[in-house]
Motif scaffolding. Sequence first.
Motif, PDB file in Angstrom:
ATOM      1  N   ARG A  92       5.924  -1.729 -24.303  1.00 10.77           N
ATOM      2  CA  ARG A  92       6.760  -0.411 -24.133  1.00 10.77           C
ATOM      3  C   ARG A  92       6.273   0.257 -23.080  1.00 10.77           C
ATOM      4  N   ILE A  93       7.166   0.603 -22.193  1.00  9.37           N
ATOM      5  CA  ILE A  93       6.658   1.379 -20.977  1.00  9.37           C
ATOM      6  C   ILE A  93       7.320   2.724 -20.802  1.00  9.37           C
ATOM      7  N   VAL A  94       6.991   3.707 -20.607  1.00 10.40           N
ATOM      8  CA  VAL A  94       7.512   4.860 -20.170  1.00 10.40           C
ATOM      9  C   VAL A  94       6.986   5.459 -18.530  1.00 10.40           C
ATOM     10  N   ILE A  95       8.002   5.650 -17.689  1.00 10.74           N
ATOM     11  CA  ILE A  95       7.668   5.797 -16.493  1.00 10.74           C
ATOM     12  C   ILE A  95       7.769   7.189 -16.193  1.00 10.74           C
ATOM     13  N   ILE A  96       6.828   7.902 -15.803  1.00  9.50           N
ATOM     14  CA  ILE A  96       6.657   9.360 -15.349  1.00  9.50           C
ATOM     15  C   ILE A  96       6.906   9.820 -13.964  1.00  9.50           C
ATOM     16  N   GLY A  97       7.962  10.216 -13.547  1.00  7.11           N
ATOM     17  CA  GLY A  97       8.264  10.715 -12.284  1.00  7.11           C
ATOM     18  C   GLY A  97       9.554  10.005 -11.706  1.00  7.11           C
ATOM     19  N   SER A  98      10.012  10.467 -10.662  1.00  4.68           N
ATOM     20  CA  SER A  98      11.408   9.851  -9.936  1.00  4.68           C
ATOM     21  C   SER A  98      11.346   9.838  -8.644  1.00  4.68           C
ATOM     22  N   GLY A  99      10.371   9.584  -7.878  1.00  3.82           N
ATOM     23  CA  GLY A  99       9.959   9.301  -6.609  1.00  3.82           C
ATOM     24  C   GLY A  99      10.234   7.762  -6.125  1.00  3.82           C
ATOM     25  N   HIS A 100       9.973   7.523  -4.922  1.00 11.09           N
ATOM     26  CA  HIS A 100      10.116   6.194  -4.533  1.00 11.09           C
ATOM     27  C   HIS A 100       9.414   5.157  -5.286  1.00 11.09           C
ATOM     28  N   VAL A 101       7.994   5.304  -5.687  1.00 10.42           N
ATOM     29  CA  VAL A 101       7.418   4.188  -6.635  1.00 10.42           C
ATOM     30  C   VAL A 101       8.064   4.084  -7.840  1.00 10.42           C
ATOM     31  N   PHE A 146      10.699   9.752 -17.671  1.00 19.26           N
ATOM     32  CA  PHE A 146      10.480  11.090 -17.976  1.00 19.26           C
ATOM     33  C   PHE A 146      10.133  11.812 -16.469  1.00 19.26           C
ATOM     34  N   SER A 147      10.919  13.002 -16.308  1.00 17.98           N
ATOM     35  CA  SER A 147      11.146  13.368 -14.972  1.00 17.98           C
ATOM     36  C   SER A 147      11.479  14.799 -15.066  1.00 17.98           C
ATOM     37  N   ARG A 148      11.070  15.580 -14.162  1.00 12.32           N
ATOM     38  CA  ARG A 148      11.207  17.182 -14.022  1.00 12.32           C
ATOM     39  C   ARG A 148      12.594  17.341 -13.390  1.00 12.32           C
ATOM     40  N   ASN A 149      13.094  16.292 -12.298  1.00 10.28           N
ATOM     41  CA  ASN A 149      14.189  16.364 -11.615  1.00 10.28           C
ATOM     42  C   ASN A 149      15.207  15.675 -12.370  1.00 10.28           C
ATOM     43  N   ALA A 150      16.005  16.551 -12.866  1.00 12.73           N
ATOM     44  CA  ALA A 150      17.156  16.034 -13.687  1.00 12.73           C
ATOM     45  C   ALA A 150      18.318  15.104 -13.045  1.00 12.73           C
ATOM     46  N   GLN A 151      18.574  15.440 -11.766  1.00 11.46           N
ATOM     47  CA  GLN A 151      19.665  14.718 -11.084  1.00 11.46           C
ATOM     48  C   GLN A 151      18.889  13.462 -10.869  1.00 11.46           C
ATOM     49  N   ARG A 152      17.905  13.400 -10.218  1.00 11.04           N
ATOM     50  CA  ARG A 152      17.182  12.161  -9.979  1.00 11.04           C
ATOM     51  C   ARG A 152      16.651  11.293 -11.025  1.00 11.04           C
ATOM     52  N   VAL A 162      19.762   3.567 -14.035  1.00  6.48           N
ATOM     53  CA  VAL A 162      19.603   2.104 -13.337  1.00  6.48           C
ATOM     54  C   VAL A 162      18.531   1.260 -14.286  1.00  6.48           C
ATOM     55  N   GLY A 163      17.760   1.925 -14.984  1.00  2.44           N
ATOM     56  CA  GLY A 163      16.853   1.117 -15.791  1.00  2.44           C
ATOM     57  C   GLY A 163      17.432   0.721 -17.276  1.00  2.44           C
ATOM     58  N   GLY A 164      18.712   1.446 -17.654  1.00  2.00           N
ATOM     59  CA  GLY A 164      19.030   1.225 -18.911  1.00  2.00           C
ATOM     60  C   GLY A 164      18.348   2.024 -20.034  1.00  2.00           C
ATOM     61  N   CYS A 165      17.720   3.115 -19.531  1.00  2.00           N
ATOM     62  CA  CYS A 165      16.768   3.903 -20.669  1.00  2.00           C
ATOM     63  C   CYS A 165      17.347   5.266 -20.678  1.00  2.00           C
ATOM     64  N   PRO A 166      16.674   5.987 -21.739  1.00  2.00           N
ATOM     65  CA  PRO A 166      17.008   7.530 -21.690  1.00  2.00           C
ATOM     66  C   PRO A 166      16.233   8.098 -20.494  1.00  2.00           C
ATOM     67  N   TRP A 167      16.643   9.454 -20.438  1.00  6.16           N
ATOM     68  CA  TRP A 167      16.065  10.475 -19.525  1.00  6.16           C
ATOM     69  C   TRP A 167      15.453  11.528 -20.403  1.00  6.16           C
ATOM     70  N   GLU A 168      14.317  11.980 -19.983  1.00  2.00           N
ATOM     71  CA  GLU A 168      13.725  13.150 -20.739  1.00  2.00           C
ATOM     72  C   GLU A 168      13.016  14.060 -19.799  1.00  2.00           C
ATOM     73  N   ASP A 169      13.016  15.323 -20.008  1.00  2.22           N
ATOM     74  CA  ASP A 169      12.089  16.420 -19.333  1.00  2.22           C
ATOM     75  C   ASP A 169      11.269  17.072 -20.391  1.00  2.22           C
ATOM     76  N   ARG A 170      11.271  17.160 -21.538  1.00  6.60           N
ATOM     77  CA  ARG A 170      10.811  17.796 -22.613  1.00  6.60           C
ATOM     78  C   ARG A 170       9.425  17.067 -23.003  1.00  6.60           C
ATOM     79  N   PRO A 171       8.324  17.709 -22.722  1.00 10.26           N
ATOM     80  CA  PRO A 171       7.053  16.845 -23.064  1.00 10.26           C
ATOM     81  C   PRO A 171       7.051  16.485 -24.591  1.00 10.26           C
ATOM     82  N   SER A 172       7.424  17.475 -25.346  1.00  7.75           N
ATOM     83  CA  SER A 172       7.392  17.074 -26.710  1.00  7.75           C
ATOM     84  C   SER A 172       8.272  16.008 -27.285  1.00  7.75           C
ATOM     85  N   MET A 173       9.197  15.420 -26.303  1.00  4.95           N
ATOM     86  CA  MET A 173      10.219  14.352 -26.787  1.00  4.95           C
ATOM     87  C   MET A 173       9.756  13.171 -25.886  1.00  4.95           C
TER      88      MET A 173
END
Length: 264
Positions: free
Chosen positions: A6-15, A35-41, A48-59
Amino acid sequence: MERVLRIVIIGSGHVAEVLVRAFSEADGVRLCQLFSRNAQRGKALASVGGCPWEDRPSMLAQADVYILAVSDRAIGEVSAELPLDRGLVVHTSGSCLMEEISCNVARRGVFYPLQTFTAGREVEFREIPLFIEAEHGTDYSLLEALGSRLCNSVYRSDAALRRKMHIAAVFVCNFVNHLYAVGEQWMSANGMDFSVLKPLIAETTRKMLESHFPRTVQTGPAMREDYPTLEKHMQELIPYPQLQEIYRILTEHIIHMKSTDGKL
């Protein structure tokens, strides 16, 4: 049967974008969250990854590995804000120490793909060499298992070796591309089309890729020690002192490497 990691990616840039695409296509891996602060990106990449997006650390979702795909400057700040007292947290930087991940994180590591990434451009991730670091043997094994599901070549590394590799990468990628940009500007300033140089660039690149030692396929006036031509070029570059200095330094180093059989 391999355990699904199980993987969580933190960030929304090129990498992050490249990793999202790679993990979404890999077997034995489940991308749990972006997980990303930039909601739109972030939402776009999560789609694209077929996973949920989140920006709340508690979640933040439960995962085996959390990948900090953020800028070097943000590694410490972002990792310090996340409730990561379990699971392995890795960054993807070529030059940052593993210890730049917050000390509040229980398990830290590095997951460094040696490649250049550009937004919107797909790469064949399986061909990218991957360098890993961890504080514990079991985490090395975890990263090797994860990396092998993405890449053909996974190497155990350390900070000193990774920093040296990153310097080499800057020379062969960033500096070379900058010289392309200089050539394009020079051609444009003199009323010529940069596209006429592309066959030369392509052939030079092919020769380099086919040779184990790029210096053995070096050509040009410096390699021939054609000093009359070199002097003409230096005179032409007098109005551009920075370019003249670059030309001088590279010329001298080509001659030096020729005379010392490749020594730096």
